[in-house]
Write a protein that holds these residues in place. Structure first.
Motif, PDB file in Angstrom:
ATOM      1  N   THR A 146      -5.223   4.412   3.655  1.00 46.92           N
ATOM      2  CA  THR A 146      -4.891   5.025   2.367  1.00 46.92           C
ATOM      3  C   THR A 146      -3.718   4.305   1.716  1.00 46.92           C
ATOM      4  OG1 THR A 146      -5.707   7.156   3.151  1.00 46.92           O
ATOM      5  CG2 THR A 146      -4.220   7.188   1.251  1.00 46.92           C
ATOM      6  N   LEU A 147      -2.676   4.049   2.493  1.00 47.64           N
ATOM      7  CA  LEU A 147      -1.501   3.359   1.971  1.00 47.64           C
ATOM      8  C   LEU A 147      -1.849   1.955   1.492  1.00 47.64           C
ATOM      9  CD1 LEU A 147       1.581   3.191   1.519  1.00 47.64           C
ATOM     10  CD2 LEU A 147       1.748   2.356   3.867  1.00 47.64           C
ATOM     11  N   ALA A 148      -2.580   1.217   2.306  1.00 49.01           N
ATOM     12  CA  ALA A 148      -2.929  -0.156   1.934  1.00 49.01           C
ATOM     13  C   ALA A 148      -3.807  -0.177   0.687  1.00 49.01           C
ATOM     14  CB  ALA A 148      -3.629  -0.850   3.095  1.00 49.01           C
ATOM     15  N   THR A 149      -4.753   0.744   0.589  1.00 51.94           N
ATOM     16  CA  THR A 149      -5.621   0.798  -0.591  1.00 51.94           C
ATOM     17  C   THR A 149      -4.814   1.152  -1.835  1.00 51.94           C
ATOM     18  OG1 THR A 149      -7.496   1.410   0.793  1.00 51.94           O
ATOM     19  CG2 THR A 149      -7.689   1.854  -1.563  1.00 51.94           C
ATOM     20  N   ALA A 150      -3.936   2.147  -1.730  1.00 52.81           N
ATOM     21  CA  ALA A 150      -3.114   2.550  -2.883  1.00 52.81           C
ATOM     22  C   ALA A 150      -2.206   1.412  -3.335  1.00 52.81           C
ATOM     23  CB  ALA A 150      -2.280   3.785  -2.520  1.00 52.81           C
ATOM     24  N   LEU A 151      -1.574   0.729  -2.391  1.00 46.75           N
ATOM     25  CA  LEU A 151      -0.700  -0.386  -2.754  1.00 46.75           C
ATOM     26  C   LEU A 151      -1.490  -1.557  -3.334  1.00 46.75           C
ATOM     27  CD1 LEU A 151       1.894  -0.337   0.145  1.00 46.75           C
ATOM     28  CD2 LEU A 151       2.305   0.196  -2.255  1.00 46.75           C
ATOM     29  N   THR A 152      -2.705  -1.753  -2.843  1.00 47.46           N
ATOM     30  CA  THR A 152      -3.562  -2.810  -3.363  1.00 47.46           C
ATOM     31  C   THR A 152      -3.907  -2.543  -4.824  1.00 47.46           C
ATOM     32  OG1 THR A 152      -4.478  -3.337  -1.199  1.00 47.46           O
ATOM     33  CG2 THR A 152      -5.818  -3.907  -3.100  1.00 47.46           C
ATOM     34  N   VAL A 153      -4.193  -1.287  -5.150  1.00 45.68           N
ATOM     35  CA  VAL A 153      -4.505  -0.924  -6.536  1.00 45.68           C
ATOM     36  C   VAL A 153      -3.257  -1.039  -7.413  1.00 45.68           C
ATOM     37  CG1 VAL A 153      -5.213   0.992  -8.033  1.00 45.68           C
ATOM     38  CG2 VAL A 153      -6.456   0.533  -5.910  1.00 45.68           C
ATOM     39  N   ALA A 154      -2.127  -0.578  -6.905  1.00 44.49           N
ATOM     40  CA  ALA A 154      -0.892  -0.581  -7.692  1.00 44.49           C
ATOM     41  C   ALA A 154      -0.309  -1.983  -7.857  1.00 44.49           C
ATOM     42  CB  ALA A 154       0.146   0.336  -7.045  1.00 44.49           C
ATOM     43  N   VAL A 155      -0.364  -2.775  -6.808  1.00 41.48           N
ATOM     44  CA  VAL A 155       0.241  -4.118  -6.834  1.00 41.48           C
ATOM     45  C   VAL A 155      -0.763  -5.104  -6.213  1.00 41.48           C
ATOM     46  CG1 VAL A 155       2.290  -5.466  -6.221  1.00 41.48           C
ATOM     47  CG2 VAL A 155       2.454  -2.967  -6.382  1.00 41.48           C
ATOM     48  N   GLN A 157      -1.243  -8.249  -6.207  1.00 38.17           N
ATOM     49  CA  GLN A 157      -0.764  -9.491  -5.580  1.00 38.17           C
ATOM     50  C   GLN A 157      -0.200  -9.241  -4.183  1.00 38.17           C
ATOM     51  OE1 GLN A 157       0.439  -8.144  -8.357  1.00 38.17           O
ATOM     52  NE2 GLN A 157       2.668  -8.225  -8.440  1.00 38.17           N
ATOM     53  N   ALA A 158       0.055  -7.983  -3.839  1.00 38.83           N
ATOM     54  CA  ALA A 158       0.572  -7.648  -2.507  1.00 38.83           C
ATOM     55  C   ALA A 158      -0.542  -7.288  -1.533  1.00 38.83           C
ATOM     56  CB  ALA A 158       1.563  -6.492  -2.612  1.00 38.83           C
ATOM     57  N   MET A 159      -1.800  -7.406  -1.960  1.00 41.73           N
ATOM     58  CA  MET A 159      -2.925  -6.961  -1.149  1.00 41.73           C
ATOM     59  C   MET A 159      -2.935  -7.591   0.242  1.00 41.73           C
ATOM     60  SD  MET A 159      -7.026  -6.963  -1.984  1.00 41.73           S
ATOM     61  CE  MET A 159      -6.936  -8.459  -2.888  1.00 41.73           C
ATOM     62  N   VAL A 160      -2.830  -8.905   0.328  1.00 39.15           N
ATOM     63  CA  VAL A 160      -2.932  -9.583   1.621  1.00 39.15           C
ATOM     64  C   VAL A 160      -1.787  -9.190   2.562  1.00 39.15           C
ATOM     65  CG1 VAL A 160      -2.956 -11.827   2.777  1.00 39.15           C
ATOM     66  CG2 VAL A 160      -4.349 -11.452   0.744  1.00 39.15           C
ATOM     67  N   PRO A 161      -0.517  -9.268   2.145  1.00 41.21           N
ATOM     68  CA  PRO A 161       0.551  -8.885   3.074  1.00 41.21           C
ATOM     69  C   PRO A 161       0.495  -7.413   3.480  1.00 41.21           C
ATOM     70  CG  PRO A 161       1.486  -9.970   1.123  1.00 41.21           C
ATOM     71  CD  PRO A 161       0.016  -9.841   0.915  1.00 41.21           C
ATOM     72  N   VAL A 162       0.100  -6.542   2.556  1.00 45.28           N
ATOM     73  CA  VAL A 162       0.017  -5.116   2.885  1.00 45.28           C
ATOM     74  C   VAL A 162      -1.041  -4.883   3.954  1.00 45.28           C
ATOM     75  CG1 VAL A 162      -0.728  -2.878   1.966  1.00 45.28           C
ATOM     76  CG2 VAL A 162       0.955  -4.230   0.725  1.00 45.28           C
ATOM     77  N   TRP A 163      -2.220  -5.451   3.767  1.00 42.50           N
ATOM     78  CA  TRP A 163      -3.280  -5.251   4.763  1.00 42.50           C
ATOM     79  C   TRP A 163      -2.910  -5.891   6.099  1.00 42.50           C
ATOM     80  CZ3 TRP A 163      -6.906  -1.863   5.335  1.00 42.50           C
ATOM     81  CH2 TRP A 163      -7.385  -1.184   4.218  1.00 42.50           C
TER      82      TRP A 163
END
Length: 190
Positions: A146-155, A157-163
């Motif tokens: 949930t956190l990674a998906t929400a951050l991916t939608v919000a930011v 460009q941060a998708m790869v490091p977040v996941w």
């Protein structure tokens, strides 16, 4: 060849020939860019600011060895004893480790993490009576996704490091669960 011709016709075969002729000029346009991979190798390429495998080969191989050593620790026979009820946890560990160590992990590779989440949940449900702390497994997977998906939608460009951070956290949680499994399962009193 005859079946291909019947399926796509002369225009289809000519288009395929043009695609093959153009392939050397495409570079990495149709492949996964090294810095956008959802794996340890992708993270290392990002940190190095380089797409050359030679620039990240040694730390990548060290990371592969570390994950391999962690799996060997989790799966050692002395920790397992005679228990055969740990297969879900073993497969969950392997699924996450495969994504983390993959030489090329696309966004769709993250679907494999769903399998790990389901298997970790099955393990937690099967063992929660003996070890209530295992109830954390499904919550860790759900909260991380949930956190990674929400951050991916919000930011985006941060998708790869977040996941990658979520993958690392999940691997850590599964290794924690593997460390707990050396205690014998509770047996019902007669």
């Amino acid at each position: 060849m005859g079946v291909s011709y019947a399926m796509v016709g002369p225009a289809g075969l000519a288009g395929y020939a043009r695609l093959l002729a153009a392939a050397p000029d495409l570079g990495d346009a149709l492949t996964v860019h090294p810095q956008k991979m959802f794996s340890l190798r992708g993270l290392l390429h990002r940190l190095a600011g380089s797409d050359a495998l030679g620039d990240v080969l040694v730390p990548w191989l060290a990371g592969l060895a570390a994950v391999g050593a962690a799996l060997a620790w989790a799966w050692q026979p002395a920790r397992r004893g005679e228990r055969g009820d740990l297969l879900d946890l073993d497969w969950a560990l392997l699924a996450v480790a495969m994504v983390v160590t993959s030489p090329q992990a696309n966004l769709h590779s993250l679907a494999l993490l769903t399998v790990a989440g389901v298997l970790a949940t099955r393990h937690a449900l099967a063992h929660e009576a003996a070890d209530g702390a295992l109830r954390l497994l499904p919550w860790a997977f759900g909260a991380g996704a949930t956190l990674a998906t929400a951050l991916t939608v919000a930011v985006p460009q941060a998708m790869v490091p977040v996941w990658l951070a979520v993958e690392g956290a999940w691997l850590g949680v599964l290794l924690w669960a593997a460390g707990r499994r050396s205690e014998p399962a509770a047996t019902p009193q007669a």
